[in-house]
Design an enzyme around this catalytic site. Sequence first.
Site, mmCIF file in Angstrom:
data_model
loop_
_atom_site.group_PDB
_atom_site.id
_atom_site.type_symbol
_atom_site.label_atom_id
_atom_site.label_comp_id
_atom_site.label_asym_id
_atom_site.label_seq_id
_atom_site.Cartn_x
_atom_site.Cartn_y
_atom_site.Cartn_z
ATOM 1 N N HIS A 195 44.990 45.784 44.443
ATOM 2 C CA HIS A 195 44.064 44.782 44.968
ATOM 3 C C HIS A 195 44.588 44.054 46.193
ATOM 4 O O HIS A 195 44.026 43.040 46.593
ATOM 5 C CB HIS A 195 43.715 43.781 43.860
ATOM 6 C CG HIS A 195 43.072 44.418 42.666
ATOM 7 N ND1 HIS A 195 43.183 43.922 41.385
ATOM 8 C CD2 HIS A 195 42.310 45.541 42.570
ATOM 9 C CE1 HIS A 195 42.526 44.695 40.550
ATOM 10 N NE2 HIS A 195 41.988 45.685 41.240
ATOM 11 N N CYS A 198 38.890 43.343 64.269
ATOM 12 C CA CYS A 198 39.838 44.180 65.013
ATOM 13 C C CYS A 198 40.906 44.819 64.124
ATOM 14 O O CYS A 198 41.681 45.648 64.588
ATOM 15 C CB CYS A 198 40.502 43.384 66.133
ATOM 16 S SG CYS A 198 41.696 42.130 65.563
ATOM 17 N N GLY A 227 50.986 42.985 30.598
ATOM 18 C CA GLY A 227 50.279 41.754 30.929
ATOM 19 C C GLY A 227 48.880 41.945 31.459
ATOM 20 O O GLY A 227 48.432 41.175 32.299
ATOM 21 N N SER A 228 48.165 42.938 30.958
ATOM 22 C CA SER A 228 46.786 43.152 31.393
ATOM 23 C C SER A 228 45.882 43.341 30.181
ATOM 24 O O SER A 228 46.205 44.118 29.276
ATOM 25 C CB SER A 228 46.679 44.384 32.299
ATOM 26 O OG SER A 228 45.323 44.633 32.649
ATOM 27 N N LEU A 253 56.240 38.812 27.397
ATOM 28 C CA LEU A 253 56.872 39.739 28.334
ATOM 29 C C LEU A 253 58.244 39.260 28.760
ATOM 30 O O LEU A 253 59.151 40.068 28.992
ATOM 31 C CB LEU A 253 55.971 39.911 29.564
ATOM 32 C CG LEU A 253 54.662 40.660 29.323
ATOM 33 C CD1 LEU A 253 53.683 40.370 30.445
ATOM 34 C CD2 LEU A 253 54.901 42.138 29.200
#
EC number: 2.3.1.286
Length: 282
Positions: free
Chosen positions: A122, A133, A221-222, A265
């Site tokens: 991302h 530009c 961690g998702s 974690l």
Amino acid sequence: MDLQVVEQVAELGAWIAEGGVVILSGAGLSTDSGIPDYRGPSGSARRSTPMTYQAFTRDPIARRRYWARSHLGWRTIGEAFPNDGHRAVAALQGCGAVDGIITQNVDGLHQAAGATGVVELHGNLARIVCLDCGDLTAREVLAARLDEANPAFDAAAVAINADGDAELDDTDLDRFTVVDCLNCGGMLKPDVVYFGETVPPDRVSRSFALVGNARTLLVLGSSLTVMSGRRFVLRAAKEGIRVAIVNRGVTRGEPYAGLHIDAPLGIVLPHLAEVSSGPVRI
């Protein structure tokens, strides 16, 4: 950690010792660095609607309000430091256990901890791109320009989201001045993927290639709520590649995971890095 978690961590350590690990990380990895999660036990629910690419490019008011929130939120993201989890991932890569890192995060903390070759699905909030530009500049440069253009802007954030977007009262948003590209006068945007945008195809193909060559896909961690990350778990499961998940709370990847460890974690990853510091079996 309870006995079940200890046994799960030991099993994951054995998987990692075989090498060929590809990591897919999410916002939960950065909460110990002071960056909130989008959802789950470590975060709070987002109160504002995420910025879409269409609103940002077509609505000057929405764009101004976004920049006011993002400018304030950058102070949290830009000053964050890697935590023990980030350092453990870099250590696992350094000892040869990890072949690749794919992150959904936009904070750059993997690289700050010493990891290399990170695929930033991302993008990264530290970069600013001109939509006209294509010029890329450092976020620090833009932050200084916005400070100069808004000397009286003293708003305080109510909350910070994982994408660096701060929650502000509406009264603080309308008095913010936006600046344009110094090179061409065009529209500036953080070099991140907004809702309504697609992840650049080269990043997706690189990620699929990493997953396809992995022995283990390790999700960190998702919650895997969005398809942007979950598709790699689906691909791994389809190709018979082991999936392990370390995350606080439930995830949408559990049906595909051989291991799901619900534990911090910051405790699990340093332990795995320590026990994996010897030679990796290939």
